[in-house]
Design an enzyme around this catalytic site. Structure first.
Site, PDB file in Angstrom:
ATOM      1  N   SER A  16       0.877  -1.180  -0.182  1.00  0.00           N
ATOM      2  CA  SER A  16       0.072  -0.033   0.041  1.00  0.00           C
ATOM      3  C   SER A  16       0.900   1.259  -0.189  1.00  0.00           C
ATOM      4  O   SER A  16       1.681   1.453   1.076  1.00  0.00           O
ATOM      5  CB  SER A  16      -0.816  -0.207   1.327  1.00  0.00           C
ATOM      6  OG  SER A  16      -1.565   1.179   1.145  1.00  0.00           O
ATOM      7  N   HIS A  41      -1.598  -1.158  -3.971  1.00  0.00           N
ATOM      8  CA  HIS A  41      -2.838  -0.480  -3.556  1.00  0.00           C
ATOM      9  C   HIS A  41      -2.556   0.861  -3.552  1.00  0.00           C
ATOM     10  O   HIS A  41      -1.821   1.453  -2.675  1.00  0.00           O
ATOM     11  CB  HIS A  41      -3.175  -1.400  -2.413  1.00  0.00           C
ATOM     12  CG  HIS A  41      -4.277  -0.969  -1.798  1.00  0.00           C
ATOM     13  ND1 HIS A  41      -5.629  -1.626  -2.111  1.00  0.00           N
ATOM     14  CD2 HIS A  41      -4.496  -0.100  -0.802  1.00  0.00           C
ATOM     15  CE1 HIS A  41      -6.703  -0.982  -1.192  1.00  0.00           C
ATOM     16  NE2 HIS A  41      -5.852  -0.133  -0.432  1.00  0.00           N
ATOM     17  N   ASP A  43      -4.402   4.415  -1.803  1.00  0.00           N
ATOM     18  CA  ASP A  43      -5.296   4.852  -1.205  1.00  0.00           C
ATOM     19  C   ASP A  43      -5.752   6.355  -1.451  1.00  0.00           C
ATOM     20  O   ASP A  43      -5.049   7.095  -1.060  1.00  0.00           O
ATOM     21  CB  ASP A  43      -5.085   4.645   0.541  1.00  0.00           C
ATOM     22  CG  ASP A  43      -4.940   3.030   0.896  1.00  0.00           C
ATOM     23  OD1 ASP A  43      -6.174   2.571   0.710  1.00  0.00           O
ATOM     24  OD2 ASP A  43      -3.902   2.939   1.326  1.00  0.00           O
ATOM     25  N   MET A  45      -8.001   9.553  -0.432  1.00  0.00           N
ATOM     26  CA  MET A  45      -8.785   9.768   0.772  1.00  0.00           C
ATOM     27  C   MET A  45      -8.893  11.433   0.332  1.00  0.00           C
ATOM     28  O   MET A  45      -8.351  12.267  -0.070  1.00  0.00           O
ATOM     29  CB  MET A  45      -7.771   9.983   1.930  1.00  0.00           C
ATOM     30  CG  MET A  45      -7.551   8.350   2.122  1.00  0.00           C
ATOM     31  SD  MET A  45      -6.473   8.612   3.886  1.00  0.00           S
ATOM     32  CE  MET A  45      -6.089   6.713   3.801  1.00  0.00           C
ATOM     33  N   HIS A  74      -8.150   2.230  -3.905  1.00  0.00           N
ATOM     34  CA  HIS A  74      -9.496   2.313  -2.992  1.00  0.00           C
ATOM     35  C   HIS A  74      -9.840   3.710  -2.480  1.00  0.00           C
ATOM     36  O   HIS A  74      -8.861   4.581  -2.211  1.00  0.00           O
ATOM     37  CB  HIS A  74      -8.631   1.644  -1.791  1.00  0.00           C
ATOM     38  CG  HIS A  74      -9.351   1.401  -0.457  1.00  0.00           C
ATOM     39  ND1 HIS A  74      -8.700   1.388   0.656  1.00  0.00           N
ATOM     40  CD2 HIS A  74     -10.680   1.767  -0.361  1.00  0.00           C
ATOM     41  CE1 HIS A  74     -10.029   1.395   1.651  1.00  0.00           C
ATOM     42  NE2 HIS A  74     -10.804   1.635   1.151  1.00  0.00           N
ATOM     43  N   MET A  76     -11.754   6.153  -0.593  1.00  0.00           N
ATOM     44  CA  MET A  76     -12.157   6.727   0.691  1.00  0.00           C
ATOM     45  C   MET A  76     -12.548   8.041   0.135  1.00  0.00           C
ATOM     46  O   MET A  76     -12.102   9.215   1.022  1.00  0.00           O
ATOM     47  CB  MET A  76     -11.306   6.415   1.634  1.00  0.00           C
ATOM     48  CG  MET A  76     -10.917   4.934   2.025  1.00  0.00           C
ATOM     49  SD  MET A  76      -9.379   4.688   2.891  1.00  0.00           S
ATOM     50  CE  MET A  76      -8.272   4.685   1.575  1.00  0.00           C
ATOM     51  N   MET A 145     -12.576  -4.311   5.171  1.00  0.00           N
ATOM     52  CA  MET A 145     -11.636  -3.257   5.867  1.00  0.00           C
ATOM     53  C   MET A 145     -11.705  -3.973   7.099  1.00  0.00           C
ATOM     54  O   MET A 145     -12.300  -4.288   7.866  1.00  0.00           O
ATOM     55  CB  MET A 145     -12.131  -1.924   5.791  1.00  0.00           C
ATOM     56  CG  MET A 145     -12.349  -1.141   4.759  1.00  0.00           C
ATOM     57  SD  MET A 145     -10.308  -0.950   4.108  1.00  0.00           S
ATOM     58  CE  MET A 145      -9.547  -0.040   5.501  1.00  0.00           C
ATOM     59  N   GLY A 153      -1.006   2.294   9.763  1.00  0.00           N
ATOM     60  CA  GLY A 153      -0.450   1.632  10.884  1.00  0.00           C
ATOM     61  C   GLY A 153      -1.360   1.451  12.065  1.00  0.00           C
ATOM     62  O   GLY A 153      -1.024   1.389  13.099  1.00  0.00           O
ATOM     63  N   ASP A 180      -7.650  -5.417   4.257  1.00  0.00           N
ATOM     64  CA  ASP A 180      -6.890  -4.267   4.190  1.00  0.00           C
ATOM     65  C   ASP A 180      -6.956  -3.598   5.652  1.00  0.00           C
ATOM     66  O   ASP A 180      -8.167  -3.409   6.156  1.00  0.00           O
ATOM     67  CB  ASP A 180      -7.499  -3.133   3.174  1.00  0.00           C
ATOM     68  CG  ASP A 180      -6.785  -1.923   3.238  1.00  0.00           C
ATOM     69  OD1 ASP A 180      -5.813  -1.647   3.862  1.00  0.00           O
ATOM     70  OD2 ASP A 180      -7.008  -0.724   2.427  1.00  0.00           O
TER      71      ASP A 180
HETATM   72  C1  DX5 Z   1      -6.214   2.487   5.482  1.00  0.00           C
HETATM   73  C2  DX5 Z   1      -5.977   2.157   4.159  1.00  0.00           C
HETATM   74  C3  DX5 Z   1      -4.928   1.167   4.005  1.00  0.00           C
HETATM   75  C4  DX5 Z   1      -3.751   1.154   4.630  1.00  0.00           C
HETATM   76  C5  DX5 Z   1      -2.976  -0.047   5.308  1.00  0.00           C
HETATM   77  O1  DX5 Z   1      -7.351   3.367   5.561  1.00  0.00           O
HETATM   78  O2  DX5 Z   1      -6.987   1.630   3.470  1.00  0.00           O
HETATM   79  O3  DX5 Z   1      -4.655   0.630   2.740  1.00  0.00           O
HETATM   80  O4  DX5 Z   1      -2.482   1.589   3.616  1.00  0.00           O
HETATM   81  O5  DX5 Z   1      -2.124   0.165   6.219  1.00  0.00           O
HETATM   82  P1  DX5 Z   1      -1.504  -0.669   7.119  1.00  0.00           P
HETATM   83  O6  DX5 Z   1      -1.063  -2.064   6.409  1.00  0.00           O
HETATM   84  O7  DX5 Z   1      -0.280  -0.023   7.721  1.00  0.00           O
HETATM   85  O8  DX5 Z   1      -2.585  -0.881   8.127  1.00  0.00           O
HETATM   86 ZN    ZN Z   2      -6.705   0.737   1.401  1.00  0.00          ZN
END
Ligand code: DX5
Ligand code: ZN
Length: 224
Positions: A16, A41, A43, A45, A74, A76, A145, A153, A180
């Site tokens: 990610s 992947h 993200d 946001m 992904h 968000m 999720m 993290g 994820d």
């Molecule tokens: C969180 C994201 C994840 C994130 C996962 O909202 O959708 O894709 O990068 O990170 P880790 O693997 O650190 O939980």
């Molecule tokens: Zn994600």
């Protein structure tokens, strides 16, 4: 890295990019490629659906230029239908939206599919899995999720595993089940046993000095 993960049943490890050093993004992607990641992947946001802002189409377009890896976006964001065209134009190949932001998830999936990409649907840990059922025939990917969307993290939430099992029972062979959040050497096996095939891993790859060793260890947990 893999440019068509639908050709294989999995399991796949998806680094990610959210956890990468954005000032050295090209090098970071080359590094996780060498280290054995399957595909990426991304993200996205918007600071509205989630209380965090990451990146959008211009960064995806830059990533597209430096790798042939399959790009799994992904979203968000509160308005996936509005922004999906820009994501696909930038190079996203699977576009996943949150069920929480739409009234008719099947219609949203069909709308996004018109762009020529694959379509995924996802849900936060607090959302009932039954919300997915009306859209299940219209998606390629279901992303469960295992943390509340918004930040890397966080700690894996094992209480979502029954959802993974419930989705697994309903998916066709040509669909994929992704998980994820908080995936690490001590959690990946439980997610795999519940039926997950695509494993998103942010901090447990990018924060390790030896990413190849981290990915090897994750694969070892899967018996790969
Ligand atoms: C969180 C994201 C994840 C994130 C996962 O909202 O959708 O894709 O990068 O990170 P880790 O693997 O650190 O939980
Ligand atoms: Zn994600």
């Amino acid at each position: 890295m893999n440019s068509n993960p639908f050709q294989i049943p999995g399991p796949c490890i998806l680094p990610s990019v959210l956890a990468a050093d954005f000032g050295r993004l090209g090098e970071e992607i080359a590094d996780v490629d060498r280290a054995g990641g399957d595909f990426l992947h991304l993200d996205v946001m918007d600071g509205h659906f989630v209380p965090n802002i990451s990146f959008g189409p211009p960064v995806i377009a830059s990533i597209r230029k430096c790798t042939s890896a399959y790009l799994d976006a992904h979203l968000m964001i509160t308005d996936p239908v509005r922004y999906a065209p820009a994501m696909v134009k930038a190079g996203a190949q699977n576009v996943t939206f949150h069920v929480e932001v739409v009234d008719d998830p099947a219609a949203t999936a069909r709308e996004i599919r018109k762009l020529g990409c694959r379509v995924g649907i996802t849900l936060n840990p607090g959302t009932a899995v039954e919300k997915l059922w009306p859209a299940l025939d219209d998606v390629d990917v279901v992303l469960v999720m295992s943390v509340v969307a918004g930040f890397g993290g966080q700690k894996f939430m094992p209480e979502v595993l029954p959802k993974v099992e419930a989705v697994r029972k309903r998916l066709r062979d040509d669909q994929r089940l992704e998980i994820d959040g908080g995936i690490a050497t001590d959690t990946i096996r439980r997610a795999f046993d519940a039926g997950a095939q695509w494993f998103v891993v942010g901090s447990h790859i990018f924060e390790k000095p030896d990413r190849a060793a981290a990915i090897r260890e994750l694969r070892r947990q899967l018996g790969q």
